[in-house]
Design a protein around this motif. Structure first.
Motif, short mmCIF file in Angstrom:
data_model
loop_
_atom_site.label_atom_id
_atom_site.label_comp_id
_atom_site.label_asym_id
_atom_site.label_seq_id
_atom_site.Cartn_x
_atom_site.Cartn_y
_atom_site.Cartn_z
N VAL A 180 0.84 -1.21 0.00
CA VAL A 180 0.00 0.00 0.00
C VAL A 180 0.87 1.25 0.00
O VAL A 180 0.63 2.20 -0.76
CB VAL A 180 -0.97 -0.01 1.20
CG1 VAL A 180 -1.72 1.30 1.31
CG2 VAL A 180 -1.96 -1.16 1.07
N ALA A 181 1.92 1.27 0.83
CA ALA A 181 2.82 2.43 0.88
C ALA A 181 3.50 2.65 -0.46
O ALA A 181 3.64 3.79 -0.92
CB ALA A 181 3.86 2.24 1.99
N GLU A 182 3.91 1.57 -1.10
CA GLU A 182 4.56 1.66 -2.41
C GLU A 182 3.59 2.21 -3.45
O GLU A 182 3.95 3.05 -4.27
CB GLU A 182 5.06 0.27 -2.82
CG GLU A 182 5.89 0.27 -4.07
CD GLU A 182 7.23 0.96 -3.92
OE1 GLU A 182 7.77 1.39 -4.96
OE2 GLU A 182 7.73 1.09 -2.79
N ARG A 183 2.34 1.76 -3.41
CA ARG A 183 1.34 2.28 -4.35
C ARG A 183 1.11 3.77 -4.13
O ARG A 183 0.92 4.52 -5.08
CB ARG A 183 0.02 1.52 -4.21
CG ARG A 183 0.08 0.09 -4.67
CD ARG A 183 -0.33 -0.02 -6.14
NE ARG A 183 -0.09 -1.35 -6.64
CZ ARG A 183 -1.01 -2.28 -6.77
NH1 ARG A 183 -2.26 -2.03 -6.42
NH2 ARG A 183 -0.70 -3.47 -7.23
N LYS A 184 1.11 4.19 -2.86
CA LYS A 184 0.91 5.62 -2.57
C LYS A 184 2.07 6.44 -3.13
O LYS A 184 1.87 7.54 -3.64
CB LYS A 184 0.75 5.86 -1.08
CG LYS A 184 0.37 7.29 -0.77
CD LYS A 184 0.13 7.51 0.69
CE LYS A 184 -0.28 8.96 0.91
NZ LYS A 184 -0.23 9.32 2.31
N LYS A 185 3.27 5.89 -3.01
CA LYS A 185 4.44 6.59 -3.53
C LYS A 185 4.41 6.70 -5.05
O LYS A 185 4.63 7.77 -5.61
CB LYS A 185 5.71 5.81 -3.15
CG LYS A 185 6.50 6.39 -2.04
CD LYS A 185 7.80 5.62 -1.90
CE LYS A 185 8.07 5.42 -0.43
NZ LYS A 185 9.17 4.52 -0.15
N LYS A 186 4.14 5.57 -5.70
CA LYS A 186 4.23 5.52 -7.17
C LYS A 186 2.96 5.96 -7.87
O LYS A 186 3.00 6.38 -9.02
CB LYS A 186 4.62 4.12 -7.61
CG LYS A 186 6.03 3.76 -7.20
CD LYS A 186 6.49 2.48 -7.82
CE LYS A 186 7.94 2.24 -7.44
NZ LYS A 186 8.45 1.00 -7.99
N MET A 187 1.81 5.81 -7.20
CA MET A 187 0.50 6.19 -7.77
C MET A 187 0.35 5.69 -9.22
O MET A 187 0.19 6.49 -10.15
CB MET A 187 0.31 7.70 -7.68
CG MET A 187 0.33 8.26 -6.26
SD MET A 187 -1.10 7.81 -5.29
CE MET A 187 -2.19 9.16 -5.72
N PRO A 188 0.41 4.36 -9.40
CA PRO A 188 0.30 3.83 -10.77
C PRO A 188 -1.04 4.18 -11.42
O PRO A 188 -2.09 4.07 -10.79
CB PRO A 188 0.45 2.32 -10.58
CG PRO A 188 0.18 2.06 -9.15
CD PRO A 188 0.48 3.30 -8.40
N GLU A 189 -0.96 4.58 -12.65
CA GLU A 189 -2.16 4.97 -13.40
C GLU A 189 -3.09 3.77 -13.55
O GLU A 189 -2.65 2.65 -13.79
CB GLU A 189 -1.74 5.48 -14.78
CG GLU A 189 -2.86 6.13 -15.54
CD GLU A 189 -2.39 6.74 -16.84
OE1 GLU A 189 -3.18 6.71 -17.80
OE2 GLU A 189 -1.26 7.25 -16.88
N GLY A 190 -4.37 4.01 -13.38
CA GLY A 190 -5.36 2.96 -13.54
C GLY A 190 -5.58 2.09 -12.32
O GLY A 190 -6.44 1.22 -12.33
N SER A 191 -4.83 2.34 -11.26
CA SER A 191 -4.95 1.54 -10.04
C SER A 191 -6.09 2.07 -9.16
O SER A 191 -6.21 3.28 -8.97
CB SER A 191 -3.63 1.61 -9.26
OG SER A 191 -3.79 1.20 -7.93
N TYR A 192 -6.90 1.16 -8.63
CA TYR A 192 -7.97 1.56 -7.71
C TYR A 192 -7.38 2.20 -6.45
O TYR A 192 -7.94 3.16 -5.92
CB TYR A 192 -8.85 0.35 -7.36
CG TYR A 192 -9.95 0.68 -6.39
CD1 TYR A 192 -10.95 1.60 -6.71
CD2 TYR A 192 -9.99 0.09 -5.13
CE1 TYR A 192 -11.96 1.90 -5.80
CE2 TYR A 192 -10.99 0.38 -4.23
CZ TYR A 192 -11.97 1.29 -4.57
OH TYR A 192 -12.97 1.59 -3.68
N THR A 193 -6.25 1.68 -6.01
CA THR A 193 -5.58 2.26 -4.84
C THR A 193 -5.19 3.70 -5.12
O THR A 193 -5.39 4.58 -4.28
CB THR A 193 -4.34 1.40 -4.47
OG1 THR A 193 -4.75 0.06 -4.25
CG2 THR A 193 -3.66 1.94 -3.22
#
Length: 80
Positions: free
Chosen positions: A2-15
């Motif tokens: 979750v922390a990694e997703r917040k950092k990277k904010m991948p396009e198209g991700s629900y997170t």
């Protein structure tokens, strides 16, 4: 993760969508998931909804900079 997703904010991700929507949206989704878990009647539905609730809780914790360790420590205090 979750922390990694917040950092990277991948396009198209629900997170990414949740983090971009802000705290109010995250809290609303967490509340919706809690209600869905309460209303779930079958074992499989309870498992599914519990996973949704935990996922959204992890998103809220990360968004508010609250570590999961701090939650575990709080639980330990209550059990001790």
């Amino acid at each position: 993760i979750v922390a990694e997703r917040k950092k990277k904010m991948p396009e198209g991700s629900y997170t990414t969508h949740l983090f971009s929507s802000g705290s109010e949206k995250i809290r609303k989704k967490l509340g919706e998931e809690a209600i869905e878990l309460i209303l779930a009647g079958k074992k499989d539905d309870i498992s599914y909804e519990a996973a949704d609730l935990i996922y959204h809780m992890l998103i809220l914790l990360e968004n508010e900079s609250v570590s999961f360790d701090s939650v575990l420590k709080e639980l330990e205090k209550r059990m001790g």
